[in-house]
Structure formats: C-alpha cells, structure tokens
Design an enzyme around this catalytic site. Structure first.
Site, PDB file in Angstrom:
ATOM      1  N   VAL A 115      41.500 -53.975 -64.032  1.00  0.00           N
ATOM      2  CA  VAL A 115      41.613 -55.509 -64.479  1.00  0.00           C
ATOM      3  C   VAL A 115      42.800 -55.975 -63.947  1.00  0.00           C
ATOM      4  CG1 VAL A 115      41.689 -57.000 -66.388  1.00  0.00           C
ATOM      5  CG2 VAL A 115      39.964 -54.821 -66.302  1.00  0.00           C
TER       6      VAL A 115
ATOM      7  N   GLU B 162      51.304 -54.729 -66.943  1.00  0.00           N
ATOM      8  CA  GLU B 162      51.592 -53.296 -67.511  1.00  0.00           C
ATOM      9  C   GLU B 162      50.464 -52.463 -67.543  1.00  0.00           C
ATOM     10  OE1 GLU B 162      54.403 -52.105 -68.318  1.00  0.00           O
ATOM     11  OE2 GLU B 162      55.509 -53.791 -68.200  1.00  0.00           O
TER      12      GLU B 162
ATOM     13  N   CYS C 138      48.896 -45.341 -73.202  1.00  0.00           N
ATOM     14  CA  CYS C 138      49.311 -45.575 -71.782  1.00  0.00           C
ATOM     15  C   CYS C 138      50.156 -44.382 -71.580  1.00  0.00           C
ATOM     16  CB  CYS C 138      49.888 -46.786 -71.368  1.00  0.00           C
ATOM     17  SG  CYS C 138      51.157 -47.309 -72.484  1.00  0.00           S
TER      18      CYS C 138
ATOM     19  N   GLU D 222      43.097 -41.593 -64.928  1.00  0.00           N
ATOM     20  CA  GLU D 222      43.494 -41.578 -66.234  1.00  0.00           C
ATOM     21  C   GLU D 222      41.926 -41.578 -67.108  1.00  0.00           C
ATOM     22  OE1 GLU D 222      44.514 -45.623 -67.742  1.00  0.00           O
ATOM     23  OE2 GLU D 222      46.093 -44.891 -68.894  1.00  0.00           O
TER      24      GLU D 222
END
Ligand code: NAP
Length: 499
Positions: free
Chosen positions: A237, A255, A289, A390
């Site tokens: 995104v 971020e 994160c 991730e």
C-alpha cells in the site's frame, strides 16, 4: 446488556458535524476475540465524502494556522490529559476492537499521552535559526510553516498511538487534517478525535473519514486539496501511495513493514534473551512492525536458548485480552489468520521444523475468534521466505549462525530495516553491532520492540522513504522551512558579489 457490549453507531466527522456516507453505506467493526460481536457501525465513505472533508479542513485552516503555537500546544496538552483520564476506558475499547491484551492496550494509550505532553512541550521551543548574514545590515533567519491540509492514513495495530504520532505534530505545526483510520479500528480513532474536540480544537481542523483503503484512502491521497500524506502500513500500500504522489509531486511520508531480528550471542545472558524473544515475538500476537520475527542465535547456545524459549511459549495463555492472565490475544481478522497459517505451510515446505504451535487455535472459546498458536520454527535458513517476508503474526524463526560476522550478515540480510537487536555481555560486540546493524532502530540487550517517543522512529531500506516520526524531528514531516532575509541597509546589497 453491559455497556461494554453496546454497539456504537457513528458518523464521519466533517467540519465538526456527524455525517453518514453520501450513499448511506456502512460497515462493521467486530471483536476479533469473538467475531460474532459487533463493536461499531460506521460509514463506508467514498470520494464524495473525502471531498467534503478536505473542503471542511481547508475552511478551518486559515484560523488554525494563525493560532499561536503555544495556544495550539495547550489544546494538545489538554487532549493528553483527557487521554490520561480515559486511559482505562480507551484501553478496553481497543482490546475489544483489535484484540491486544489489556496491559498492552493501556501501553498504547500511554504512548499517546506521552506524545501529547512531548509535542505540547515543543510549542515553546525555539525552532528557527537566526544566523549571521555575509552582508552588513542584513538579518537572516528561518521559521517553520504548515503544509496546509494533510491526509493521515493509519493501520490498526496501534489504534491510538500511531494516530497521535501523526495528528499531534501535524496540528502543532498548524496544519488541518483529514484522517482515514484503519477499517478494523474506527472507534478508537473516533474517540481520539472526540477528545481533541473536547480539548478545544476548532471544528474542521481534524476531520475523520471512515472507510476502506481503496474507496476512501486512495481518493484522499489523490485529492488536489491534500498537500501531503502521512501513511503507516504495509509495503504494497505504501508503494501504491508513493506511485500516486510521485507524478503529483505530493509529499508523502511512509512508515512501512519490518522483518526484525534479535541476535543472541553465546556470551549473552540467555535468560534475559529468552525474556526478550518471548515479548518481542509474541507481544500483540506478533502484529507489530517491530516484532522479533527472526531469532539469530550463535550455534554454541542454540539448543539451550531454543529449549528455554519453547518451554516458555508452551506456558503462554491465549484468549480474550480482557481476561486477566491472558498473555496473547487474537489476530486481527480471518484474512490475517489464513495468511499466518499460509506462512506456516510455506515454512514447512521450505524445510523449516515447527517446534511448537503451527496451528489455528480453535479449542473451546478460542473457536469464536481469530486465534493462532504461538509458533517457533527451527532449522531456518536466512534465505527462506519465512525469514524474509513480513508475516505479522505470532510466528518466529530461529536461524543458527557461527560467528558475529555471520550474525550481523544474517540480521542485515533483508529488504527491511526497521528494528534490530543484539544480546551480548561484550562491549566491543555491542558497539560493532550498533555501528553495523542496518536499521533505523537498534537495541542492545533488549528486544526489537519498545521504542520511546522522545527518539525518532522509523526505518531504512523498504521500511520507508526516509522520514522519521516522534522525537525532535516529529515536526519535519508536517512543516516546511522558510528562509527569511531582512535587509535594513537602505541600499542594494548583492550576495556573493559585494564581498
Ligand atoms: P495496510 O493494509 O497497508 O493498511 C494501512 C492503512 O492504509 C489502512 O487504513 C488501510 O485501509 C489503508 N489503505 C489500504 N489500501 C489503501 C489504498 N489503496 N490507498 C490508501 N490507503 C489504503 O496495513 P495494515 O494491515 O493496516 O497494518 C499492518 C502493516 O503496517 C504492517 O506491514 C506493519 O509492519 C505496518 N506498520 C508499520 C509501522 C511503522 O511505523 N513502520 C507501524 C505499524 C504498522 P483499510 O484498513 O481499509 O485496509
């Protein structure tokens, strides 16, 4: 029915008014620990609603921009004090809306309180420079100016903290805001904006648009009235937002994700390292994160470390985060549950060995929610997908290494660069790691999670596009520098020529 299970029906906040979506559509926010439980119903907004919000923000901008910095700071401080008063209520709402256990939800609100106090304090700091001119009778200085109307788009994993990292500095700098929170946590976002209103923020300075990313987020990014976008979320995104902003020459700060590692050297305090790995990998069900999704362990202590970790993981209690004694809550939604299990299958296919977990947890009450067993993989190589991508769930991968050189190379062998940690008792090892680990944040003898708001937060490589949040640089994302020269000599003075 207790107050805790009442369904909240809310509207967008546009120019201080509560408004439904122009086409009347809505969507639900549900409790991931019991997905039959609806927590809230909010508008499913589209481009028309976004446009109305941007117009309301543009109307409010001139008045807010002229409000002195210390007055703006006082409103942010009052918001922080209200967050402090409502901490428990907000934390409970957060646990219901996105599942993190109550003690962590309180920490999330606390981060917002800390940020309010810190940013309010900055309202009286000397920001600009006054510097000597090269010419006589000439004054040279800098000042910060707001950008205009900024778009803020946030994820669900820190539903109060992350919006405060963006909203408070954006507001202090004199911007007006249109805020699109994650679809999974609309009510936390609404409560935060209500608190700002109660603290005295004029109507229209912050507007909320609820909705889905492509339907509400993307029109916000594209809107010509939006001067800059501040985004926290996933790499795909973020990349999309960057592609939209690039040709428009629109400022965007991103971020993004992480694939963080804890390095455990043979000389480390192993008990401390196991404590850190447990908290770093399974806090917030691994949905941070900065989650410690790789454990890079020197082979001499591999078995000792892994056995101790697995023993601790086996004692973690899964459940509804509101229940006392629960260590690990649900994951956010069904899609994410399937994705996490998909990675377990990928890891097995790649030759990884599941030491514990590796399954959807569906026994008893867990079957009512989206729960995944905390999972530890062994026999992982640095190039496997579970060591590179991730996962954003309660899964961690143990990667054996021989030496410090090897450990640093493996820790750095990822496209991400958010947070890396190293456990050692050797000062030389620690300082080499501080220098050579490729990440925006480095920890020594602490896990990869636990950033404090007075230092910059953000990453290198694919984790972002070079911006930082929090710390003294928090305002950089939300302001432009203006350089000002005042010549009071009464005659033309030519820089670089009249030397
Ligand atoms: P996401 O899917 O990227 O969504 C983030 C936000 O973007 C949500 O509000 C989402 O709306 C919106 N969005 C989705 N598609 C969009 C589009 N085409 N245009 C504009 N906006 C769009 O991320 P997430 O699942 O919420 O959060 C997890 C990710 O965030 C992880 O990768 C994690 O590492 C990252 N994260 C990074 C940091 C950091 O500071 N580096 C901190 C926390 C989380 P919907 O909710 O409707 O999808």
């Amino acid at each position: 029915m207790s107050a805790e299970v009442a369904v909240v029906e809310a509207g967008n906040v546009i120019g201080g008014e509560r408004r439904p979506a122009a086409d009347g559509q809505t969507f639900e926010s549900r409790n991931p620990a019991r997905h039959a439980e609806v927590v809230g119903v909010v508008p499913r907004s589209g481009a028309v609603d976004v446009d109305a919000a941007v117009r309301a923000a543009a109307d409010a901008l001139p008045g807010w921009r002229r409000t002195p910095w210390p007055r703006r700071g006082e409103i942010i401080l009052r918001a922080g004090l209200l967050l402090e008063q409502r901490k428990e209520e907000l934390a409970r709402l957060m646990t219901r809306e996105m599942g993190k256990v109550l003690v962590e939800a309180r920490g999330d609100v606390q981060e917002g309180i800390d940020m309010a106090k810190y940013i309010a304090g900055q309202s009286r700091l000397p920001f600009g420079d006054t510097v000597p001119s090269e010419l006589p009778d000439k004054w040279a200085m800098t000042m910060r100016q707001p950008l205009g109307v900024v778009g803020i788009i946030t994820p669900w994993n820190f539903p109060i903290a992350i919006p405060t990292w963006k909203l408070f500095p954006a507001l202090l700098a004199g911007n007006a805001v249109v805020f699109k929170p994650a679809e999974d946590t609309p009510l936390c976002a609404l409560r935060l904006v209500e608190i700002l209103e109660e603290a005295g923020l004029p109507a229209g300075v912050v507007n909320i648009i609820f909705g889905l990313g492509p339907e509400a987020g993307e029109p916000l990014v594209r809107h010509p009235g939006i001067a800059a976008v501040s985004f926290t979320g996933s790499v795909p995104v973020g990349r999309r937002i960057s592609e939209i902003c690039g040709p428009l020459l629109k400022r965007c700060s991103l971020e993004l994700g992480g694939k963080n590692a804890i390095v455990v050297m043979a000389d480390a305090d192993l008990e401390l390292a196991v404590d850190g790995a447990l908290w770093g990998a399974f806090g917030t069900s691994g949905q941070r994160c900065t989650a410690s999704s790789r454990l890079v362990v020197q082979r001499r202590v591999l078995d000792q470390f892994t056995d101790a970790l697995v023993a601790r993981v086996s004692r973690l209690r899964l459940g509804d985060g509101l229940v006392e004694g629960v260590d690990v809550g649900p994951v956010i939604n069904e899609k994410q549950l399937r994705r996490i299990h998909g990675y377990t299958e990928i890891g097995r296919d790649e030759g990884g060995r599941v030491l514990i977990g590796g399954e959807v947890a569906s026994q008893g009450e867990l079957g009512q929610g989206w729960f995944y067993l905390p999972t530890v993989f062994a026999d992982v190589r640095a190039d496997m997908r579970i060591a590179q991508e991730e996962i954003f769930g309660p899964t961690t991968a143990v990667i054996p290494v021989e030496s410090l050189d090897d450990a640093l190379a493996v820790a750095n062998d990822t496209t991400y660069g958010l947070s890396l940690a190293l456990y050692t008792r050797d000062l030389r090892t620690a300082f080499r790691a501080i220098d050579e680990l490729e990440a925006g944040i480095v920890y020594v003898n602490a896990p990869t999670i636990g950033a404090e708001i007075q230092l910059p937060f953000g990453g290198i490589k694919s984790t972002g596009n070079g911006h930082r949040e929090a710390g003294l640089v928090a305002l950089d994302q939300f302001s432009e520098w203006k350089s000002i020269y005042v010549d009071y000599g009464g005659r033309l003075q030519r820089a670089q020529i009249d030397t």
